[in-house]
Design a protein around this motif. Structure first.
Motif, PDB file in Angstrom:
ATOM      1  N   ALA A 146       5.763  -1.105   1.452  1.00  0.00           N
ATOM      2  CA  ALA A 146       4.577  -1.491   2.082  1.00  0.00           C
ATOM      3  C   ALA A 146       4.016   0.009   2.546  1.00  0.00           C
ATOM      4  CB  ALA A 146       4.845  -2.215   3.126  1.00  0.00           C
ATOM      5  N   LEU A 147       4.873   0.902   2.954  1.00  0.00           N
ATOM      6  CA  LEU A 147       4.216   1.994   3.579  1.00  0.00           C
ATOM      7  C   LEU A 147       3.538   2.810   2.644  1.00  0.00           C
ATOM      8  CD1 LEU A 147       7.523   3.077   5.684  1.00  0.00           C
ATOM      9  CD2 LEU A 147       5.213   2.379   6.721  1.00  0.00           C
ATOM     10  N   GLU A 148       4.173   3.012   1.409  1.00  0.00           N
ATOM     11  CA  GLU A 148       3.470   3.533   0.259  1.00  0.00           C
ATOM     12  C   GLU A 148       2.052   2.935  -0.200  1.00  0.00           C
ATOM     13  OE1 GLU A 148       5.485   5.816  -3.270  1.00  0.00           O
ATOM     14  OE2 GLU A 148       5.059   3.768  -3.984  1.00  0.00           O
ATOM     15  N   ASN A 150       0.045   1.244   1.740  1.00  0.00           N
ATOM     16  CA  ASN A 150      -0.790   1.318   2.743  1.00  0.00           C
ATOM     17  C   ASN A 150      -1.471   2.867   2.358  1.00  0.00           C
ATOM     18  OD1 ASN A 150      -2.431   0.697   4.967  1.00  0.00           O
ATOM     19  ND2 ASN A 150      -0.812   1.100   6.325  1.00  0.00           N
ATOM     20  N   ARG A 151      -0.658   3.655   2.429  1.00  0.00           N
ATOM     21  CA  ARG A 151      -0.960   5.072   2.359  1.00  0.00           C
ATOM     22  C   ARG A 151      -1.921   5.286   1.233  1.00  0.00           C
ATOM     23  NH1 ARG A 151      -2.230   9.354   4.991  1.00  0.00           N
ATOM     24  NH2 ARG A 151      -1.689  11.472   4.068  1.00  0.00           N
ATOM     25  N   ASN A 154      -5.134   3.537   1.708  1.00  0.00           N
ATOM     26  CA  ASN A 154      -6.192   4.263   2.582  1.00  0.00           C
ATOM     27  C   ASN A 154      -6.538   5.494   2.267  1.00  0.00           C
ATOM     28  OD1 ASN A 154      -5.920   6.638   4.860  1.00  0.00           O
ATOM     29  ND2 ASN A 154      -6.413   4.634   5.775  1.00  0.00           N
ATOM     30  N   TYR A 199       2.674  -6.345   5.792  1.00  0.00           N
ATOM     31  CA  TYR A 199       1.140  -5.861   5.287  1.00  0.00           C
ATOM     32  C   TYR A 199       1.324  -4.416   4.950  1.00  0.00           C
ATOM     33  CZ  TYR A 199      -3.165  -3.707   5.973  1.00  0.00           C
ATOM     34  OH  TYR A 199      -4.529  -3.198   5.799  1.00  0.00           O
ATOM     35  N   PRO A 200       0.808  -4.088   3.712  1.00  0.00           N
ATOM     36  CA  PRO A 200      -0.210  -4.789   2.945  1.00  0.00           C
ATOM     37  C   PRO A 200       0.335  -5.747   1.913  1.00  0.00           C
ATOM     38  CG  PRO A 200      -0.371  -2.455   2.356  1.00  0.00           C
ATOM     39  CD  PRO A 200       0.800  -2.745   3.592  1.00  0.00           C
ATOM     40  N   ARG A 249       7.104  13.210   1.902  1.00  0.00           N
ATOM     41  CA  ARG A 249       6.090  13.473   0.418  1.00  0.00           C
ATOM     42  C   ARG A 249       4.933  12.984   0.447  1.00  0.00           C
ATOM     43  NH1 ARG A 249      10.703  10.806  -2.822  1.00  0.00           N
ATOM     44  NH2 ARG A 249       9.115   9.303  -3.126  1.00  0.00           N
ATOM     45  N   LEU A 251       2.978  10.384  -0.145  1.00  0.00           N
ATOM     46  CA  LEU A 251       3.124   9.021  -0.627  1.00  0.00           C
ATOM     47  C   LEU A 251       2.072   8.439  -1.725  1.00  0.00           C
ATOM     48  CD1 LEU A 251       4.807   7.133   2.244  1.00  0.00           C
ATOM     49  CD2 LEU A 251       6.130   8.015   0.182  1.00  0.00           C
TER      50      LEU A 251
ATOM     51  N   ASN B  93       1.298   8.694   9.526  1.00  0.00           N
ATOM     52  CA  ASN B  93       0.963   9.011   8.052  1.00  0.00           C
ATOM     53  C   ASN B  93       0.586   7.514   7.331  1.00  0.00           C
ATOM     54  OD1 ASN B  93       2.329   8.947   5.128  1.00  0.00           O
ATOM     55  ND2 ASN B  93       1.686  11.163   5.519  1.00  0.00           N
ATOM     56  N   THR B  94       1.431   6.722   7.674  1.00  0.00           N
ATOM     57  CA  THR B  94       1.357   5.355   6.921  1.00  0.00           C
ATOM     58  C   THR B  94       2.129   4.166   8.049  1.00  0.00           C
ATOM     59  OG1 THR B  94       1.259   3.857   5.147  1.00  0.00           O
ATOM     60  CG2 THR B  94       3.096   5.526   5.170  1.00  0.00           C
ATOM     61  N   PHE B  95       1.858   2.927   7.732  1.00  0.00           N
ATOM     62  CA  PHE B  95       2.482   2.044   8.598  1.00  0.00           C
ATOM     63  C   PHE B  95       2.568   0.498   7.828  1.00  0.00           C
ATOM     64  CE2 PHE B  95      -0.883  -0.771   9.812  1.00  0.00           C
ATOM     65  CZ  PHE B  95      -2.054  -0.009   9.438  1.00  0.00           C
ATOM     66  N   SER B  96       3.319  -0.269   8.433  1.00  0.00           N
ATOM     67  CA  SER B  96       3.296  -1.700   7.800  1.00  0.00           C
ATOM     68  C   SER B  96       3.155  -2.653   8.919  1.00  0.00           C
ATOM     69  CB  SER B  96       4.480  -1.663   6.621  1.00  0.00           C
ATOM     70  OG  SER B  96       4.620  -3.152   6.458  1.00  0.00           O
ATOM     71  N   ILE B  97       3.089  -3.938   8.590  1.00  0.00           N
ATOM     72  CA  ILE B  97       3.267  -4.743   9.658  1.00  0.00           C
ATOM     73  C   ILE B  97       4.344  -5.835   8.810  1.00  0.00           C
ATOM     74  CG2 ILE B  97       2.416  -6.754  11.122  1.00  0.00           C
ATOM     75  CD1 ILE B  97      -0.677  -4.778  10.494  1.00  0.00           C
ATOM     76  N   ILE B 144      -4.117   4.579  10.348  1.00  0.00           N
ATOM     77  CA  ILE B 144      -3.493   5.724   9.782  1.00  0.00           C
ATOM     78  C   ILE B 144      -4.160   6.984  10.455  1.00  0.00           C
ATOM     79  CG2 ILE B 144      -3.585   7.280   7.800  1.00  0.00           C
ATOM     80  CD1 ILE B 144      -2.604   4.511   6.052  1.00  0.00           C
TER      81      ILE B 144
END
Lengths: 385, 171, 158
Positions: A146-148, A150-151, A154, A199-200, A249, A251, B93-97, B144
């Motif tokens: 999810a973090l990757e 989203n990055r 974005n 999310y996402p 890194r 991402l 830097n990035t996040f999640s829900i 972000i």
């Protein structure tokens, strides 16, 4: 180095929960691959096999347990393990055995039985997080994807709808795959409306938990020509691991895929992959990952991939079909077996044997890639006919 | 076009069939636990958490300020140089829900979703992020690039753990 | 931070042990295609089956789906009886977690046809066992059988 060909391939069905044991799944895939090219086990000089974490099957040293089902009885046998990257890496691994001149034939077998893991395979991934600096946060596997995702979205302004298009494309392709565990087509709305997990990432952005096996037979040039008049050559191989400090890194760009792909293209003498490659099988456990990897594979300019996707560039009848097999999203994701399935798909596609899934225009060059470990490894194989 | 794809085996079972008693299986779980040594670099890192500091190491060759600190720079492959204190602020830097637990079950009705994020810590080299949680923020307010600051546990409650920071909150 | 420092500093290293947070996962092992039928025969009929490979002249016990030597699919099933011989044995004095056991017990590899079944030996004093000793499977009563290796209580001397 000797030229190495793929001369046969076989799969099991991919299913949510298989009756077969891991050995039996391996056997079904391996035997089918041997039968497909008319070879017997005694014609096989060595075995390269792969399976992802032992924890799924609940068998420590799962590779050793699987060995007889892989045809490895009393033969030089070696297991390779790079997490999700295992499926394509096992081919690279088998390629070494034959290219080196040590063996003339190699049976490559990958298997995964994720349904053994209870209550859910995802739980078994907890131990991949750094025990001291991450695990106390009680992370779960979905977090990192999810973090990757989203990055990545974005960075280039991609939307969830854009990503959903990949799931729709792959799942549609997969409906025509005889191994697929799916029966229904999905729409962009289905993906967007599926329950949100992290999310996402929504439910249909993710490939399913699966059991299955896949195998291919490799042969040195002189032998390959005796086995078949349509060998598919392994023209390039590459692999790379990025740092395990994953949070440090970029991402949004898979540097490990970039490095691995360049290595494989250089070996294959490919200068303009986006123009020269006819079929791509990027690793797609999540929909965004397929696009992420297309960029890393140099098959699409960074940030322009969604545009190409929307233009139909990656459809089966597009300029560069992406995941014509259906990929992990469309066929299923028995981790190690899924990567090998991608190489098997290229084998059939380049021989014109993919039936309803056949990519038009007599494709000549294909690339398959798989990805894994702590989001850090890529293995790439370029094949041509 | 002729289909020559070979498929054999892979007999699907539903969970109901699997549990019907007609399909034989055994279940087992390993009753074991692990203990991990912190190692040299993380030992100091966690000890400094207890004091309310975040500490990094500097590579004596490429001068990266590395976080989490490490005994060696994995890019230059040389032993690390000095210890460097960095700030307890950073950017997302990035996040999640996240609405699911570690075992893929849904979080309870009414429970707040988990808010994992990668936070690039101020004072470390660019892109040096750590994974942590966000707090004191509505999920739809997270962006972000947002500036955040660590919320530390009271000194008496700290144990020398990454969770001595409860979470990061918007600045 | 020189590499050498780690020798001196190692002594105050802490460690993290999740203790009760150890994650409660388990694995489910299906008997598989061959195992399904093998245990069915034990459960329903109290019979042990093997699968012979005619190319290799080997009869596998427990029955298998394929011959590991020649990769033939094994379709023929044969009743191999419930008697075998002790191929090897061990006397177990400790529990799984290495505690002393109240009384030692016997675990044997029982040879039936060309296969080995690992099981307990019962009705056999520890000092009386010998390699080559004929033994017979003692089944649980039919209604207690669940379709697993535990449907055989133990092997006992003939």
């Amino acid at each position: 180095m000797r030229k190495v060909a793929i001369v046969g391939a076989g799969l099991t069905k991919f299913v949510r929960r298989a009756l077969e044991t891991p050995k039996e799944l391996s056997y079904e895939a391996a035997k089918t691959a041997l039968d497909s090219c008319g070879l017997r086990l005694e014609d096989i000089d060595c075995v390269a096999h792969g399976t992802a974490p032992d924890a799924f099957d609940g068998l420590h040293q799962n590779g050793e347990y699987m060995v007889d089902g892989c045809g490895g009885w009393n033969k030089p046998t070696m297991r390779v393990y790079v997490g999700g990257g295992t499926g394509v890496h096992a081919i690279v691994h088998g390629w070494h055995h034959v290219a080196s001149g040590m063996f003339d034939t190699c049976l490559v077998v990958c298997e995964e039985k994720m349904s053994s893991a209870m209550p859910h395979a995802q739980g078994f991934f907890l131990t991949i997080f750094d025990a001291l600096t991450e695990r106390e946060l009680e992370p779960n596997l979905l977090w990192i994807f999810a973090l990757e995702m989203n990055r990545y979205m974005n960075r280039y302004g991609y939307t969830k709808e854009d990503m959903a298009l990949v799931a729709v494309n792959n799942k549609k392709n997969g409906l025509k795959h005889p191994s697929s565990q799916f029966k229904d087509e999905v729409t962009v709305e289905d993906v967007l409306n599926s329950e949100i997990m992290a999310y996402p990432v929504s439910r249909l952005d993710v490939s399913p938990v699966s059991d299955g096996g896949a195998a291919v037979v490799l042969a040195a040039e002189s032998v390959a020509r005796r086995i078949t008049d349509k060998p598919v050559w392994i023209e390039g191989v590459g692999w790379s691991l990025d740092t395990a400090y994953w949070a440090t890194r970029d991402l949004y760009y898979p540097r490990y895929t970039d490095t691995a792909a360049r290595m494989a293209y250089e070996m294959a003498g490919i200068r303009e992959p986006a123009k020269q490659i006819n079929i791509a099988e990027p690793y797609d456990p999540f929909d965004y990952k397929a696009l992420h990897h297309m960029e890393g594979l140099q098959l699409s300019p960074r940030g322009k991939t969604v545009e190409l996707l929307r233009d139909g560039h990656f459809a089966r009848d597009g300029n560069l079909p992406m995941c014509p097999s259906g990929g992990l999203l469309g066929v299923g994701n028995p981790i190690a077996a899924a990567g090998t399935m991608k190489v098997a798909e290229l084998f059939w596609q380049l021989r014109g044997e993919a039936g309803e899934r056949q990519v038009p225009g007599n494709p000549r060059l294909g690339v398959a890639q798989s990805w894994g470990d702590l989001m850090q490894v890529s293995s790439v194989v370029v094949v041509g006919n | 076009m002729q289909e020559k794809v070979k498929v054999s085996g892979g007999t699907g079972l539903t969970e109901k069939e699997a549990r019907s008693g007609k399909i034989f299986y055994t279940e087992d779980s390993l009753d074991c636990a692990f203990a991990w040594d912190t190692g040299v670099a993380i030992n100091r890192y966690l000890a400094e958490f207890k004091k309310g500091n975040i500490i990094a190491t500097e590579c004596r060759q490429c001068n990266r300020i590395m976080l989490p600190p490490r005994l060696f720079c994995e890019l230059c492959f040389v032993p690390s140089g000095d210890w460097v204190y960095v700030k307890d602020t950073g950017i997302v830097n990035t996040f999640s829900i996240c609405h699911v637990n570690w075992d893929a079950s849904r979080i309870k009705e009414g429970e707040k979703p988990h808010l994992p994020a990668v936070i690039e810590i101020d004072g470390a080299s660019e892109g040096m992020g750590i994974m942590h949680r966000l707090g004191e923020v509505e999920p739809d307010q997270i962006e972000i690039g947002m500036k955040v600051k660590a919320v530390w546990r009271p000194k008496a409650e700290r144990t020398g753990s990454i969770t001595d920071i409860k979470y990061f909150k918007p600045l | 931070m020189a590499i050498l420092e780690r020798i001196y500093r190692n002594i105050d290293n802490r460690y993290w042990n999740p203790g009760v947070k150890a994650f409660p996962v388990k694995n489910r092992y299906t008997a598989g295609v061959a195992g399904q039928r093998f245990f069915e025969e034990i459960k329903e009929n109290g019979k042990i089956y093997g699968t012979p490979c005619k190319n290799c002249g080997v009869t596998f016990v427990p029955a298998r789906m394929y011959c590991e030597r020649c990769f033939a699919r094994l379709d023929k099933w044969v009743d191999v009886g419930t008697e075998g011989t002790v191929f090897s044995f061990t006397v177990v004095h400790k529990t799984k977690s290495n505690e002393p056991k109240e009384s030692p017990s016997l675990i044997a590899a029982v040879k039936i046809a060309d296969g080995l079944l690992i099981h307990r030996l019962g009705k056999c004093p520890v000092d009386d066992v010998w390699i080559g000793m004929p033994v017979k499977a003692a089944f649980k009563p039919k209604k207690e059988r669940r379709g697993g290796i535990e449907d055989i209580k133990y092997f006992k001397p003939l």
